[in-house]
Each structure stands twice: as C-alpha cells, then as structure tokens.
Design a protein around this motif. Structure first.
Motif, short mmCIF file in Angstrom:
data_model
loop_
_atom_site.label_atom_id
_atom_site.label_comp_id
_atom_site.label_asym_id
_atom_site.label_seq_id
_atom_site.Cartn_x
_atom_site.Cartn_y
_atom_site.Cartn_z
N ALA A 86 7.87 8.79 1.06
CA ALA A 86 8.80 7.83 0.69
C ALA A 86 8.38 6.36 1.56
CB ALA A 86 9.76 8.23 1.67
N GLU A 87 6.36 6.94 2.45
CA GLU A 87 6.48 5.14 2.98
C GLU A 87 4.87 5.06 2.25
OE1 GLU A 87 6.80 3.52 5.97
OE2 GLU A 87 8.92 4.93 6.10
N ALA A 88 4.85 6.26 1.11
CA ALA A 88 3.54 5.68 0.13
C ALA A 88 3.58 4.96 -0.92
CB ALA A 88 2.81 7.24 0.39
N THR A 89 5.06 4.45 -1.19
CA THR A 89 5.41 3.85 -3.14
C THR A 89 5.03 2.52 -2.17
OG1 THR A 89 7.34 2.89 -1.81
CG2 THR A 89 7.89 5.14 -2.61
N PRO A 90 4.18 2.08 -4.06
CA PRO A 90 3.72 0.68 -3.89
C PRO A 90 4.03 -0.05 -3.19
CG PRO A 90 3.99 1.99 -5.44
CD PRO A 90 4.51 2.66 -5.07
N LEU A 91 5.27 -0.21 -3.37
CA LEU A 91 6.22 -1.66 -2.60
C LEU A 91 6.42 -1.66 -1.03
CD1 LEU A 91 9.37 -1.70 -4.40
CD2 LEU A 91 7.60 -3.58 -4.89
N LYS A 92 5.97 -0.50 -0.25
CA LYS A 92 6.02 -0.62 1.11
C LYS A 92 4.70 -0.76 1.76
CE LYS A 92 9.64 1.93 2.07
NZ LYS A 92 10.59 2.45 3.39
N ILE A 93 3.73 -0.55 0.71
CA ILE A 93 2.57 -0.61 0.95
C ILE A 93 1.87 -1.78 1.08
CG2 ILE A 93 -0.03 0.36 0.06
CD1 ILE A 93 0.39 2.98 -0.38
N GLU A 94 2.54 -2.52 0.10
CA GLU A 94 2.08 -3.95 -0.49
C GLU A 94 2.77 -4.66 0.71
OE1 GLU A 94 2.84 -7.48 -3.69
OE2 GLU A 94 3.38 -5.26 -4.12
N LYS A 95 3.45 -4.84 0.93
CA LYS A 95 4.95 -5.54 2.03
C LYS A 95 4.02 -4.98 3.40
CE LYS A 95 9.50 -5.56 4.13
NZ LYS A 95 8.91 -5.11 5.49
N LEU A 96 3.65 -3.50 3.87
CA LEU A 96 2.47 -3.79 5.25
C LEU A 96 1.25 -4.27 4.82
CD1 LEU A 96 2.38 -1.80 7.50
CD2 LEU A 96 1.17 -0.43 6.27
N ALA A 97 0.76 -4.28 3.54
CA ALA A 97 -0.38 -5.00 2.79
C ALA A 97 0.34 -6.67 3.56
CB ALA A 97 -1.05 -5.53 1.95
N ARG A 98 0.74 -7.41 2.85
CA ARG A 98 1.61 -8.62 3.68
C ARG A 98 1.80 -8.94 4.79
NH1 ARG A 98 4.25 -10.22 -2.11
NH2 ARG A 98 2.44 -10.49 -3.31
N ASP A 99 2.62 -8.28 5.57
CA ASP A 99 3.16 -8.64 6.66
C ASP A 99 2.25 -8.08 8.25
OD1 ASP A 99 5.66 -9.17 5.98
OD2 ASP A 99 6.25 -7.00 6.07
N ARG A 100 1.39 -6.74 8.25
CA ARG A 100 0.65 -6.83 8.86
C ARG A 100 -0.91 -7.29 8.96
NH1 ARG A 100 1.15 -0.36 11.01
NH2 ARG A 100 4.46 -0.40 11.75
N LEU A 101 -1.39 -7.10 7.50
CA LEU A 101 -2.67 -7.49 7.36
C LEU A 101 -2.66 -8.83 7.15
CD1 LEU A 101 -3.96 -4.31 6.38
CD2 LEU A 101 -3.85 -4.86 8.53
N GLN A 102 -1.82 -9.19 6.60
CA GLN A 102 -1.63 -10.83 5.67
C GLN A 102 -2.75 -10.59 4.86
OE1 GLN A 102 -2.56 -10.78 9.76
NE2 GLN A 102 -0.26 -11.29 9.93
N MET A 103 -2.77 -9.81 3.99
CA MET A 103 -3.53 -10.09 2.78
C MET A 103 -1.95 -10.54 1.42
SD MET A 103 -4.58 -6.28 2.54
CE MET A 103 -6.57 -6.05 1.78
N ARG A 104 -3.28 -11.07 0.53
CA ARG A 104 -2.51 -11.60 -0.53
C ARG A 104 -3.33 -11.55 -1.73
NH1 ARG A 104 -5.13 -17.57 0.27
NH2 ARG A 104 -7.11 -16.64 0.13
#
Length: 98
Positions: free
Chosen positions: A56-74
C-alpha cells in the motif's frame, strides 16, 4: 523371598516415578510446542499484514507525494533538462606496414 519382593517393590516404585516424570515432561513439552505454534501463527499474520502495508505504501502516488514533501523533488520539464552528448575521439588508424 522377602528380599526379592523388596527389590521388585523398589523396581515398581522407581518405574512408577519414572513414568510420572516422563508424562509430566511430555505435557510440559506439548504446552511449549503449542505456545511456539501460536507464536508462529501470530508472526505469520504480522508478516502478511506488513507485506500488505508495504504494498500500500509503495504505490506510485504515495512515492511521488513522499518525494515532493520530504525530499523536495519536482517533476522534470524541458526548461530544466540538460542534455549531455558524449563524443568519442576519432579512432587512430594503424598503418599496416607488413
């Protein structure tokens, strides 16, 4: 004859005590086995729950949200993309003087 009866009585008593001890030990081991089986079932259930949670945590939407929020990726855009070209040096031709 009395001596033989006494020896046989002692043998019967020791055999009865050994039987009681063996039954007690087998019951104790059975209880331990049941506890271990229950713990095994509990761990198996926990493992399955964690695997479902991981999926459930490895879905693409959750990973993208994590990358934006925690890693400040775009996401990449052509405006910020840099292309690098790799050019090889011309091959040195060997003169064949045979």
């Amino acid at each position: 004859m009395a001596r033989l009866n006494f020896v046989l009585l002692i043998a019967v008593v020791f055999s009865a005590l050994y039987l009681v001890r063996t039954q007690y030990e087998s019951r104790r081991l059975y209880v331990e086995l049941e506890k271990a089986s229950a713990q095994s079932r509990k761990l198996t259930t926990e493992k399955e729950r964690l695997q479902v949670e991981k999926r459930a945590e490895a879905t693409p939407l959750k990973i993208e949200k994590l990358a934006r929020d925690r890693l400040q990726m775009r996401t990449t855009t052509p405006a910020i993309t840099q292309y690098v070209e790799y050019k090889t040096a011309p091959a040195v031709q060997k003169a064949s003087h045979e």
